[in-house]
Design an enzyme around this catalytic site. Structure first.
Site, mmCIF file in Angstrom:
data_model
loop_
_atom_site.group_PDB
_atom_site.id
_atom_site.type_symbol
_atom_site.label_atom_id
_atom_site.label_comp_id
_atom_site.label_asym_id
_atom_site.label_seq_id
_atom_site.Cartn_x
_atom_site.Cartn_y
_atom_site.Cartn_z
ATOM 1 N N TYR A 1 5.420 -4.350 1.930
ATOM 2 C CA TYR A 1 4.943 -3.331 2.866
ATOM 3 C C TYR A 1 5.761 -3.343 4.170
ATOM 4 O O TYR A 1 6.075 -2.285 4.719
ATOM 5 C CB TYR A 1 3.450 -3.517 3.161
ATOM 6 C CG TYR A 1 2.582 -3.483 1.918
ATOM 7 C CD1 TYR A 1 2.823 -2.555 0.909
ATOM 8 C CD2 TYR A 1 1.534 -4.383 1.730
ATOM 9 C CE1 TYR A 1 2.050 -2.523 -0.252
ATOM 10 C CE2 TYR A 1 0.752 -4.356 0.583
ATOM 11 C CZ TYR A 1 1.016 -3.428 -0.406
ATOM 12 O OH TYR A 1 0.249 -3.401 -1.549
ATOM 13 N N GLU B 1 -5.100 -2.319 2.528
ATOM 14 C CA GLU B 1 -5.491 -3.683 2.892
ATOM 15 C C GLU B 1 -4.746 -4.641 1.977
ATOM 16 O O GLU B 1 -4.505 -4.323 0.812
ATOM 17 C CB GLU B 1 -6.998 -3.910 2.691
ATOM 18 C CG GLU B 1 -7.867 -3.263 3.730
ATOM 19 C CD GLU B 1 -8.392 -1.906 3.278
ATOM 20 O OE1 GLU B 1 -8.235 -1.601 2.088
ATOM 21 O OE2 GLU B 1 -8.931 -1.169 4.115
#
Ligand SMILES: CC(C)(COP(=O)(O)OP(=O)(O)OC[C@H]1O[C@@H](n2cnc3c(N)ncnc32)[C@H](O)[C@@H]1OP(=O)(O)O)[C@@H](O)C(=O)NCCC(=O)NCCS
Length: 150
Positions: A121, A109
């Site tokens: 990411y 998350e």
């Protein structure tokens, strides 16, 4: 700069807690790091660089591996060592170990406002797969749930 990735050791706990405090608005305590490694499913990996023979902690990752999924619970790099590829190295290492442990998915998350982490990411092939409303506190904020197939 040569970076070594090593397992957590108590002697690194103070440096990790300092990086954590400087990196997050709702940081984990030193005790939280120490107690997390008592779980057989949790790993902390520490990134070190050397000035002479003295190791300096420059980053860390915390993962929980429950095949077929491995979750990245925490990752940070010391402010003065950022943009040198250290987080990328930590995540490549996580992916290799997760694969060996029988995981086929990495998940995490991230705060919607954390553009640096989201860029990291995305560069490494994670995709947004959901939103967790008001997941974070201090300040309250939604999380983007991301995953990457290994
Ligand atoms: C997010 C964080 C871990 C990145 O660590 P890092 O070691 O600086 O990242 P890297 O050098 O490996 O960067 C790899 C790629 O991520 C992206 N990236 C990293 N920081 C970025 C920034 N500030 N802005 C835009 N893109 C960024 C880039 O694509 C970068 O590749 P490039 O340098 O070739 O352009 C670091 O900024 C940090 O510790 N932040 C505070 C803690 C945090 O937010 N952790 C994530 C919680 S979900």
């Amino acid at each position: 700069m040569k970076i070594d990735l090593v397992p957590f050791d108590l002697r690194y706990a103070d440096a990790i807690a300092d990086i954590e405090k400087d990196s997050f608005s709702d940081p984990w305590s030193k005790e939280a790091f120490i107690s997390s490694v008592t779980s057989p499913f949790t790993d902390i990996t520490v990134a070190l660089f050397y000035e002479g023979s003295v190791p300096t902690v420059c980053g860390y990752s915390v993962t929980v591996s429950l095949p077929p999924e491995c979750e990245i619970l925490n990752i940070a790099v010391a402010r003065d060592q950022r943009r040198k590829g250290i987080a990328e190295l930590l995540i490549q290492d996580i992916a290799e170990r997760a694969s060996k442990n029988g995981c086929d998915t990495l998940m995490l998350e991230v705060r919607i406002s954390n553009l640096a982490a989201r860029a990291l990411y995305e560069k490494l092939g994670f995709e947004a797969v959901g939103i967790r409303k008001a997941y974070y506190r201090y300040p309250i904020e939604d999380a983007i749930l991301m995953d990457k197939r290994l």
